[in-house]
Design an enzyme around this catalytic site. Sequence first.
Site, PDB file in Angstrom:
ATOM      1  N   LYS A   1      11.071   6.998  -4.759  1.00 45.80           N
ATOM      2  CA  LYS A   1      10.944   5.722  -5.467  1.00 45.80           C
ATOM      3  C   LYS A   1       9.793   5.812  -6.468  1.00 45.80           C
ATOM      4  CE  LYS A   1       9.283   1.743  -3.553  1.00 45.80           C
ATOM      5  NZ  LYS A   1       8.434   1.097  -4.562  1.00 45.80           N
TER       6      LYS A   1
ATOM      7  N   LYS B   1      11.721  -3.748 -10.611  1.00 47.70           N
ATOM      8  CA  LYS B   1      11.844  -5.185 -10.295  1.00 47.70           C
ATOM      9  C   LYS B   1      12.053  -6.005 -11.560  1.00 47.70           C
ATOM     10  CE  LYS B   1       9.187  -4.986  -6.001  1.00 47.70           C
ATOM     11  NZ  LYS B   1       8.530  -3.666  -6.076  1.00 47.70           N
TER      12      LYS B   1
ATOM     13  N   GLN C   1       0.247  -5.605   2.538  1.00 45.47           N
ATOM     14  CA  GLN C   1       1.534  -6.041   3.074  1.00 45.47           C
ATOM     15  C   GLN C   1       1.295  -7.111   4.141  1.00 45.47           C
ATOM     16  OE1 GLN C   1       4.158  -5.313   1.696  1.00 45.47           O
ATOM     17  NE2 GLN C   1       4.525  -3.140   1.320  1.00 45.47           N
TER      18      GLN C   1
ATOM     19  N   GLY D   1       5.397   4.369   1.790  1.00 47.07           N
ATOM     20  CA  GLY D   1       4.503   4.844   0.746  1.00 47.07           C
ATOM     21  C   GLY D   1       3.244   5.399   1.359  1.00 47.07           C
TER      22      GLY D   1
HETATM   23  O1  C5P Z   1       2.578   1.832   0.813  1.00 47.56           O
HETATM   24  P1  C5P Z   1       3.688   0.974   1.319  1.00 47.56           P
HETATM   25  O2  C5P Z   1       4.548   1.681   2.363  1.00 47.56           O
HETATM   26  O3  C5P Z   1       3.242  -0.411   1.714  1.00 47.56           O
HETATM   27  O4  C5P Z   1       4.632   0.818   0.023  1.00 47.56           O
HETATM   28  C1  C5P Z   1       5.766   0.004  -0.008  1.00 47.56           C
HETATM   29  C2  C5P Z   1       6.468   0.177  -1.323  1.00 47.56           C
HETATM   30  O5  C5P Z   1       7.594  -0.681  -1.369  1.00 47.56           O
HETATM   31  C3  C5P Z   1       5.618  -0.141  -2.550  1.00 47.56           C
HETATM   32  O6  C5P Z   1       5.985   0.777  -3.572  1.00 47.56           O
HETATM   33  C4  C5P Z   1       6.044  -1.542  -2.947  1.00 47.56           C
HETATM   34  O7  C5P Z   1       5.964  -1.756  -4.338  1.00 47.56           O
HETATM   35  C5  C5P Z   1       7.517  -1.569  -2.498  1.00 47.56           C
HETATM   36  N1  C5P Z   1       8.084  -2.885  -2.185  1.00 47.56           N
HETATM   37  C6  C5P Z   1       7.554  -3.730  -1.232  1.00 47.56           C
HETATM   38  N2  C5P Z   1       8.111  -4.964  -1.001  1.00 47.56           N
HETATM   39  C7  C5P Z   1       9.203  -5.340  -1.681  1.00 47.56           C
HETATM   40  C8  C5P Z   1       9.756  -4.488  -2.641  1.00 47.56           C
HETATM   41  C9  C5P Z   1       9.173  -3.251  -2.850  1.00 47.56           C
HETATM   42  O8  C5P Z   1       6.568  -3.362  -0.577  1.00 47.56           O
HETATM   43  N3  C5P Z   1       9.777  -6.508  -1.422  1.00 47.56           N
END
Ligand code: C5P
Length: 224
Positions: free
Chosen positions: A30, A59, A180, A200
Amino acid sequence: MPKLCIALDTEYENALKLVKALRGKDITFKVGYKLFISHHRRITEPIKEEGFELFLDLKLHDIPSTVQNGVLSAKELGADYLTVHITSGRDALRRAVEVSDGLKLLGVSLLTSLEEEHLKDFGVCLSKEEYVLRLASLALECGITGLVCSGKELPLLKSRFNFFAVVPGVRLGQEEREDQRRVVSLEEAIRNGADMVVLGRSILRSQDPVKTVEDILPLLQTHP
Ligand code: C5P
């Protein structure tokens, strides 16, 4: 079997190194703002050349013709997945679907960093669940087949709709959830019906990212 998607939210050289080190594995990469804005084809091309699936997490959120043009450009880059905010509205979603062809469009409802208090900031007085259900229904009605959703809302959504579920906000152990909010463990995401898990920082910040990926892949295989 759920797919593993690695969010390449890291420096360019580091991302490239990881892509090359994971050659031959069944992984989707991604690419989001960080790499796409600065490096564009310099990151999308190696991912495709190494035989991986490309997930462009841009997005899209704009008027219908602009969103449609974004989808066409993503297709030119060979993207396999592209995210679109469902709140772009039904006309934008329909125009996106019209030109999507083999590209899988993923509707974003409520970011996994947001909670009910944020909905109130927008003047939305629905519960998180009601809001997500409403947006999911709109997206699917417009022909979007995949949804990005929190592992927390997944059972509810899966009980109502048939769709390809992409789950970010997944953590491997007792790590920090950082920005998050609605995080779930990898096991919970899989159990709740994720078709793709997005990781990520859990991978990028581990001591040995390749080993972490090698440990995750067999866990996914145990689920049909
Ligand atoms: O580092 P982490 O595992 O929190 O990353 C999650 C990834 O998923 C990030 O790239 C973030 O932009 C993406 N994402 C998210 N929530 C969403 C859509 C995409 O965390 N609803």
